[in-house]
Each structure stands twice: as structure tokens, then as C-alpha cells.
Design an enzyme around this catalytic site. Structure first.
Site, PDB file in Angstrom:
ATOM      1  N   ASP A  82      -3.264  -0.990  12.388  1.00 28.84           N
ATOM      2  CA  ASP A  82      -4.643  -0.470  11.249  1.00 28.84           C
ATOM      3  C   ASP A  82      -5.500  -1.519  10.927  1.00 28.84           C
ATOM      4  OD1 ASP A  82      -5.083   1.581   9.207  1.00 28.84           O
ATOM      5  OD2 ASP A  82      -3.169   0.753   7.816  1.00 28.84           O
ATOM      6  N   HIS A 180      -8.296   2.670  -0.606  1.00 32.48           N
ATOM      7  CA  HIS A 180      -7.091   2.093  -0.949  1.00 32.48           C
ATOM      8  C   HIS A 180      -6.683   1.311  -2.045  1.00 32.48           C
ATOM      9  CE1 HIS A 180      -8.531   0.750   3.637  1.00 32.48           C
ATOM     10  NE2 HIS A 180      -7.428   1.484   3.535  1.00 32.48           N
ATOM     11  N   HIS A 211      -8.180   7.061   5.126  1.00 35.74           N
ATOM     12  CA  HIS A 211      -6.915   6.432   5.426  1.00 35.74           C
ATOM     13  C   HIS A 211      -7.021   6.552   3.424  1.00 35.74           C
ATOM     14  CE1 HIS A 211      -7.720   3.565   8.497  1.00 35.74           C
ATOM     15  NE2 HIS A 211      -8.489   4.425   9.383  1.00 35.74           N
ATOM     16  N   SER A 214      -2.585   7.955  -0.132  1.00 40.67           N
ATOM     17  CA  SER A 214      -1.662   7.963  -0.785  1.00 40.67           C
ATOM     18  C   SER A 214      -1.938   8.734  -2.432  1.00 40.67           C
ATOM     19  CB  SER A 214      -0.966   5.978  -1.385  1.00 40.67           C
ATOM     20  OG  SER A 214       0.145   6.165  -0.565  1.00 40.67           O
ATOM     21  N   ILE A 255      -1.237   6.280   4.760  1.00 38.61           N
ATOM     22  CA  ILE A 255       0.210   6.195   3.852  1.00 38.61           C
ATOM     23  C   ILE A 255       0.770   5.152   3.434  1.00 38.61           C
ATOM     24  CG2 ILE A 255       1.760   7.168   1.972  1.00 38.61           C
ATOM     25  CD1 ILE A 255       0.650  10.634   2.972  1.00 38.61           C
TER      26      ILE A 255
HETATM   27  P1  13P Z   1      -3.368   4.243   0.513  1.00 37.49           P
HETATM   28  O1  13P Z   1      -3.170   2.649   0.391  1.00 37.49           O
HETATM   29  O2  13P Z   1      -3.657   5.279   0.086  1.00 37.49           O
HETATM   30  O3  13P Z   1      -1.801   3.959   0.470  1.00 37.49           O
HETATM   31  O4  13P Z   1      -3.830   3.812   1.844  1.00 37.49           O
HETATM   32  C1  13P Z   1      -3.367   2.956   3.311  1.00 37.49           C
HETATM   33  C2  13P Z   1      -3.949   2.914   4.359  1.00 37.49           C
HETATM   34  O5  13P Z   1      -5.109   3.400   4.390  1.00 37.49           O
HETATM   35  C3  13P Z   1      -3.636   2.349   5.725  1.00 37.49           C
HETATM   36  O6  13P Z   1      -4.847   2.194   6.553  1.00 37.49           O
HETATM   37  O1  G3H Z   2      -5.226  -0.302   4.481  1.00 41.49           O
HETATM   38  C1  G3H Z   2      -3.987  -1.145   4.562  1.00 41.49           C
HETATM   39  C2  G3H Z   2      -2.904  -1.082   4.921  1.00 41.49           C
HETATM   40  O2  G3H Z   2      -2.250  -0.796   3.286  1.00 41.49           O
HETATM   41  C3  G3H Z   2      -2.314  -2.410   5.088  1.00 41.49           C
HETATM   42  O3  G3H Z   2      -2.230  -3.547   3.722  1.00 41.49           O
HETATM   43  O4  G3H Z   2      -3.253  -5.310   5.170  1.00 41.49           O
HETATM   44  O5  G3H Z   2      -1.165  -5.506   2.802  1.00 41.49           O
HETATM   45  O6  G3H Z   2      -0.936  -5.053   4.817  1.00 41.49           O
HETATM   46  P1  G3H Z   2      -2.121  -5.153   4.346  1.00 41.49           P
HETATM   47 ZN    ZN Z   3      -7.290   2.217   5.607  1.00 43.54          ZN
END
Ligand code: 13P
Ligand code: G3H
Ligand code: ZN
Length: 309
Positions: A82, A180, A211, A214, A255
């Protein structure tokens, strides 16, 4: 069944008008919660790890946890990077057994994004691994946002078509209003479905990724807050909007925040009701179960991919 790429999954999802859930993993309880939920729904699933997750758990532990999940569940599972931010990170994941990587060049000017993404695609494809790119800036639409501000942030459909053609990416994350975290919208939540439709027209059959998807269910915000949390004003993408996107070109929905909220609310509850507790299994266990329930709900009621394994 070994780890798979998302190629076949996305083809079926596009044709079947549903989406695959891409859930972020950081430790054993999260991997197990997601896979238990997917198993009960008999759904294909994408387990995705960020650079931060790899740093937290270490690449070898993450890989082995996911391998255990695949072996134990028998489900089609993708292991995806990711928000990869460099060629080197993507290469290390391809070499380390991931079946899909994201190169996120969205912060760069268009030409640099094309160059970097193509470099990753060339390497990944030579090893049979698929690549997700990103174009546009993730940002919630504020009520007062002007059309020109929206145009500056959101993905331009013509550029998206050019980007896909020049880079050879297998899927593309676009910006249509999601963002996000737990605070996505100041005013009424809304997504730019007209823009999504234009992208779909220009790239027929091509899988689009959302992306920041949530929904920040208010009952979990309330639960978190009831047990000592403080999340005033948290607001996510309404689930019916995601359902609609899943019937269009959107084949992958990311998510993470909702799983964090569900897990944290249940752990807070244990400590609130049993302040004497100090056996990690007594709070991580409920945390894992909360993730399982959230994942089942998303698969069944939002993504529409129950029984598509
Ligand atoms: P959320 O923060 O809305 O859960 O999005 C997660 C995401 O896009 C991870 O790449
Ligand atoms: O989009 C990002 C994901 O929610 C992962 O978050 O970089 O804190 O692991 P993180
Ligand atoms: Zn993301």
C-alpha cells in the site's frame, strides 16, 4: 491455493459489479480478524501492508503471517504493498513475495509520476506481479469548494486515460472526494460520480481503486468515546456511496480506519469494564473479533463480494 495477483479478481469484480476489500494489516490479530471474516463470507480478499506496517512488524513476519492465512483459509488472497513511494521499496516487495504493489507517484508532477510508475511496472511485470498507480490528490470535498479547486485536486479523466496507456498499470487509484483517516468531510459527504463515470467511459473494463474509503460508523465513534476516546466530528464516506461505486468501475476499495476504530473501541471497552485486566489475550481477542465482524459487514453489505471466492 497460493497467493494470487488481483488480475482475475478484478476482471470478475468488474463484470459482476462488485468490489474486493483491501484491508490493511499490521499484526497477527489484524490478519486473523480479516481472514476469519473473509472465510465466513467465502470472499476473495486483499491484505495490504504499508511501509509503516513493514517497519512495525518487519517484512518477514508480515509475509509469514499472510502465508499462514492463505494456507489456513484456502481463499484467493493478494498480498499488496500500500502506497509504495519509491522504485526500491516496490522492487523489494516484488522480490519478497508480494503479488501486487502500489507505486504512489501522485505527489509528483504528471511526467515524473508517469516515469516512476512505468519503471515499477516494467520491473513488476517482468516478474509476473501487478501494479496499482495513483493520479490526483485525495481530499474530501468541502461544501464551499469551487469547481476549479476540485479540478486542481481531483483526477482528470483524460489524464487518467493517458496515464494508463503510457505506464501500463493494471489498476489506478483516482481522487473523487475520498480521503484518508477519520475526518473526511467538513460538510455533507459527497463523491464526484460524474468524474468516475467519465473515467469509466474512457477506460472501459479497466479496474479503478478507491483509497480513503472508511465510513467511520457513528456507533463505533460513539463506542470509542463512551470508553474514554475523543473523536469529535469524525465523518467518513457513506456506505451507500461505496456500494454505488462498486457497481461502477471501482474494483478495489481500501479500508483501514474502520478496522482501527472497531479494534480500538473493543479494547477500550475491556479496559473500561475490567481495569484490573492485564492478559493481552483478553483484550486482543475481542479486538480481533471486532475486526472480523467489521470485515464481514463490509464484504456483505458494502462491497458485495460474499461467495465470490
Ligand atoms: P481509510 O483511512 O479511509 O481507511 O483509507 C485507507 C486507505 O486508503 C489505505 O490505503
Ligand atoms: O493509507 C494508509 C493506510 O491507512 C496505512 O496507514 O501508513 O499508518 O500504515 P499507515
Ligand atoms: Zn490509501
Amino acid at each position: 491455493m497460493p497467493l494470487v495477483t488481483s488480475k482475475e479478481m478484478f476482471k470478475k469484480a468488474y463484470e459482476g459489479k462488485y468490489a474486493i476489500g483491501a484491508f490493511n494489516v499490521n499484526n497477527m490479530e489484524i490478519v486473523q480478524g480479516i481472514i476469519n471474516g473473509a472465510k465466513k463470507e467465502n470472499a476473495p480478499v486483499i491484505l495490504q501492508a504499508s511501509a509503516g506496517a513493514r517497519k512495525y512488524a518487519s517484512p518477514i513476519y508480515l509475509k509469514k503471517l499472510v502465508e499462514a492465512a492463505v494456507e489456513e483459509s484456502g481463499l484467493p488472497v493478494v498480498l499488496h504493498l500500500d502506497h509504495g513511494d519509491s522504485f526500491e521499496l516496490c522492487k523489494s516487495c516484488v522480490d519478497g513475495g508480494f503479488t501486487s504493489v502500489m507505486i504512489d507517484g501522485s505527489k509528483y508532477p504528471f511526467e515524473e509520476n508517469v516515469r516512476l510508475t512505468k519503471q515499477v511496472v516494467d520491473y513488476a511485470h517482468s516478474k509476473g506481479i501487478v501494479v496499482e498507480g495513483e493520479l490526483g490528490k485525495l481530499a474530501g470535498i468541502e461544501d464551499a469548494v469551487s469547481v476549479s479547486a476540485k479540478d486542481a485536486l481531483f483526477t482528470d479523466p483524460d489524464q487518467a486515460a493517458e496515464f494508463v496507456e503510457r505506464t501500463g498499470v493494471d489498476s489506478l487509484a483516482i481522487a473523487i472526494g475520498t480521503s484518508h483517516g477519520a475526518y473526511k468531510f467538513k460538510g455533507e459527504p459527497r463523491l464526484d460520480f460524474d468524474r468516475l463515470e467519465k473515467v469509466q467511459k474512457l477506460l472501459p473494463g479497466f479496474p479503478i481503486v478507491l483509497h480513503g474509503s472508511s465510513s467511520v460508523p457513528q456507533e463505533f465513534v460513539a463506542l470509542c468515546n463512551k470508553y474514554g476516546g475523543n473523536l469529535p466530528g469524525a465523518k467518513g464516506v457513506p456506505e451507500e456511496m461505496l456500494r454505488k461505486a462498486a457497481t461502477m468501475a471501482v474494483c478495489k476499495i481500501n479500508i483501514d480506519t474502520d478496522l482501527r476504530l472497531a479494534m480500538t473501541a473493543s479494547i477500550r471497552k475491556v479496559f473500561f469494564e475490567h481495569p484490573e485486566e492485564f492478559d493481552p489475550r483478553k483484550y486482543l481477542g475481542p479486538g480481533r473479533e471486532a475486526i472480523e465482524n467489521m470485515v464481514r459487514h463490509k464484504i456483505k453489505d458494502v462491497l458485495g463480494c460474499s461467495n465470490k471466492a
